[in-house]
Design a protein around this motif. Structure first.
Motif, PDB file in Angstrom:
ATOM      1  N   UNK A   6       0.837  -1.201   0.000  1.00 44.77           N
ATOM      2  CA  UNK A   6       0.000   0.000   0.000  1.00 44.77           C
ATOM      3  C   UNK A   6       0.868   1.245   0.000  1.00 44.77           C
ATOM      4  N   UNK A   7       0.564   2.169  -0.883  1.00 52.71           N
ATOM      5  CA  UNK A   7       1.341   3.392  -0.979  1.00 52.71           C
ATOM      6  C   UNK A   7       0.506   4.579  -0.511  1.00 52.71           C
ATOM      7  N   UNK A  35      -5.220   0.460  -4.707  1.00 53.25           N
ATOM      8  CA  UNK A  35      -5.592   1.869  -4.623  1.00 53.25           C
ATOM      9  C   UNK A  35      -4.681   2.623  -3.657  1.00 53.25           C
ATOM     10  N   UNK A  36      -4.327   3.854  -4.024  1.00 60.95           N
ATOM     11  CA  UNK A  36      -3.466   4.657  -3.155  1.00 60.95           C
ATOM     12  C   UNK A  36      -4.236   5.050  -1.900  1.00 60.95           C
ATOM     13  N   UNK A  37      -3.513   5.221  -0.799  1.00 59.50           N
ATOM     14  CA  UNK A  37      -4.157   5.700   0.425  1.00 59.50           C
ATOM     15  C   UNK A  37      -4.000   7.217   0.464  1.00 59.50           C
ATOM     16  N   UNK A 196       5.139  -0.139  -4.851  1.00 57.42           N
ATOM     17  CA  UNK A 196       6.512  -0.615  -4.582  1.00 57.42           C
ATOM     18  C   UNK A 196       7.193   0.187  -3.486  1.00 57.42           C
ATOM     19  N   UNK A 197       6.583   1.325  -3.086  1.00 55.21           N
ATOM     20  CA  UNK A 197       7.205   2.189  -2.074  1.00 55.21           C
ATOM     21  C   UNK A 197       6.156   2.613  -1.048  1.00 55.21           C
ATOM     22  N   UNK A 198       6.629   3.118   0.112  1.00 56.74           N
ATOM     23  CA  UNK A 198       5.709   3.417   1.218  1.00 56.74           C
ATOM     24  C   UNK A 198       4.860   4.663   0.956  1.00 56.74           C
ATOM     25  N   UNK A 199       5.438   5.676   0.292  1.00 60.52           N
ATOM     26  CA  UNK A 199       4.659   6.895   0.125  1.00 60.52           C
ATOM     27  C   UNK A 199       5.149   7.806  -0.985  1.00 60.52           C
TER      28      UNK A 199
END
Ligand code: TXA
Ligand code: MG
Length: 375
Positions: A6-7, A35-37, A196-199
């Motif tokens: 989740x990004x 889905x992006x957060x 692929x990444x946290x944010x």
């Protein structure tokens, strides 16, 4: 690592037009990531939350004045390692460490050579990365084992606030998958690295549009390893001796490992048309567009100035007036647009010898490889 995590997507409240929101959601769907957060909040809160993720060893993409960077704590070995995995970056290509204030140099470099210090004083914050002797305690992958570390203090306000709040230098290559054009808008980052990444911190489009000038000091001379927005002429005007690195041109053993890889390229083959007479360049472009379309190819034309409009499937004016700075800010977005519109050939007009065109022509040359046409 796949695209399943989740990004977080941070954007300043009230700062995102509906059309851009839709483009971001489309990029997420096409990327096939969850889905992006969405976190729509104040800049203050964004900096706070993103800094916490970075401090915990997570990867956060953030805007700078040049291109979006993929950030991780430069002092955290496993965070630095994670950058290489997420980007699929070759391990022999070192990263740039970003700082928010000059005092942070201490965390990267024992003694700052005086010329490097003077250069930093003159051009920071800004789009220039300076090689300095690396502390032996730095993660090996940050410098790819080289004796120097590249350092840059970005001019972008949000970037500097984020680095300051994190409290450590931030390692950040461009936030694209290796080999793809660097991202100049947050949606480009979603396309390459969503899931692929946290944010991702959305700060709108980047102003400069191409990566920083990378320099090394050799025997009192500023050697340009990668040309960028800060030109050789500008460095000289500030009272320094400057020259281009020969290795990066001849291609035998570039001092900057990144210079040896094919970069900045759309998927379709790109042809660069160069010449001193803009009319002849446009004529050649028109001819090649017609020829490509007659062969059934989907052709894109990227224009560098005024003149008759080609009958191509996609036409993008990098600049209506022949301004290299403007073209640089639009180039990577245009290359991505060629991919999005499924072009099978991209024809681009080169820029003449005007000051400020060196960096742009360097990137175009790399995208074209040997497909350069002189008229
Ligand atoms: O504008 C920029 O520089 C952007 C933003 C995010 O700051 N960053 C960026 O990073 O373009 P990257 O990793 O895509 O490019 C870094 C370049 C590479 O060509 C790399 O080889 C070179 O800098 N470099 C980094 N450290 C080096 C070192 N110790 N010695 C020689 N070259 C180095
Ligand atoms: Mg890059």
């Amino acid at each position: 690592m796949g695209r399943g995590s989740e990004t977080l997507y941070w954007v300043e409240e009230g700062r995102i037009p509906d059309a851009r929101r839709l483009r971001i959601k489309r990029a997420q769907k096409e990327a096939g990531c969850p889905p992006l957060i969405w976190r729509e909040t104040s800049a203050e809160q964004i900096v706070l939350e993103a800094a916490a993720v970075l401090r915990a060893g997570g990867l956060v993409a953030f805007p700078t004045e040049t291109v979006y960077g993929l950030g991780a704590s430069a002092l955290d070995e496993s965070a630095v390692q994670a950058i290489f995995v997420a980007k699929r970056r070759p391990a022999d290509n070192p990263l740039i460490a970003h700082i928010a204030e000059y005092g942070q140099m201490e965390q990267l470099c024992g003694h700052v050579p005086s010329l490097a210090g003077k250069l930093a004083e003159r051009f920071w914050p800004g789009p220039i990365s300076i090689l300095v002797p690396a502390l032996p305690t730095l993660p090996l992958q940050l410098t790819a084992g080289l004796p120097q570390v590249a350092v840059r203090m970005p001019r972008h306000d949000l970037a500097r606030r984020l680095i300051a709040r994190t409290g450590v230098p931030i390692a950040a290559p461009s936030a694209n998958l290796s080999g793809r054009p660097s991202p100049t808008e947050a949606e480009h980052v979603v396309a390459d690295l969503g899931g692929r990444i946290a944010g991702i911190v959305d700060g709108g489009p980047c102003q400069v549009g191409i990566e920083s000038t990378v320099v090394e000091i050799v025997e009192g001379t500023v050697v340009i390893l990668r040309p960028g927005r800060i030109s050789k002429e500008e460095i000289e005007a500030a009272g320094f001796h400057a020259r281009y690195d020969e290795g990066s041109r001849s291609g035998d053993k570039p001092r900057s490992p990144g210079q040896k890889y094919r970069h900045y390229a759309p998927r379709a083959p790109l042809y660069l048309i160069c010449g001193t007479d803009p009319t002849a360049v446009r004529e050649e472009l028109l001819r090649r567009v017609d020829e490509a379309r007659a062969r059934g190819l989907r052709a894109a034309a990227l224009l560098s100035g005024p003149g008759p409009r080609p009958d191509a499937d996609l036409v993008i004016a990098l600049s209506e007036s022949g301004d290299a700075g403007e073209a640089a800010s639009l180039l990577y977005g245009a290359l991505r647009a060629c991919d999005d519109a499924d072009m099978s050939i991209v024809l681009v007009e080169g820029f003449g010898r005007q000051e400020g065109a060196v960096a742009l022509m360097n990137r175009l040359g790399k995208a074209a490889e040997d497909r350069v046409i002189f008229v």
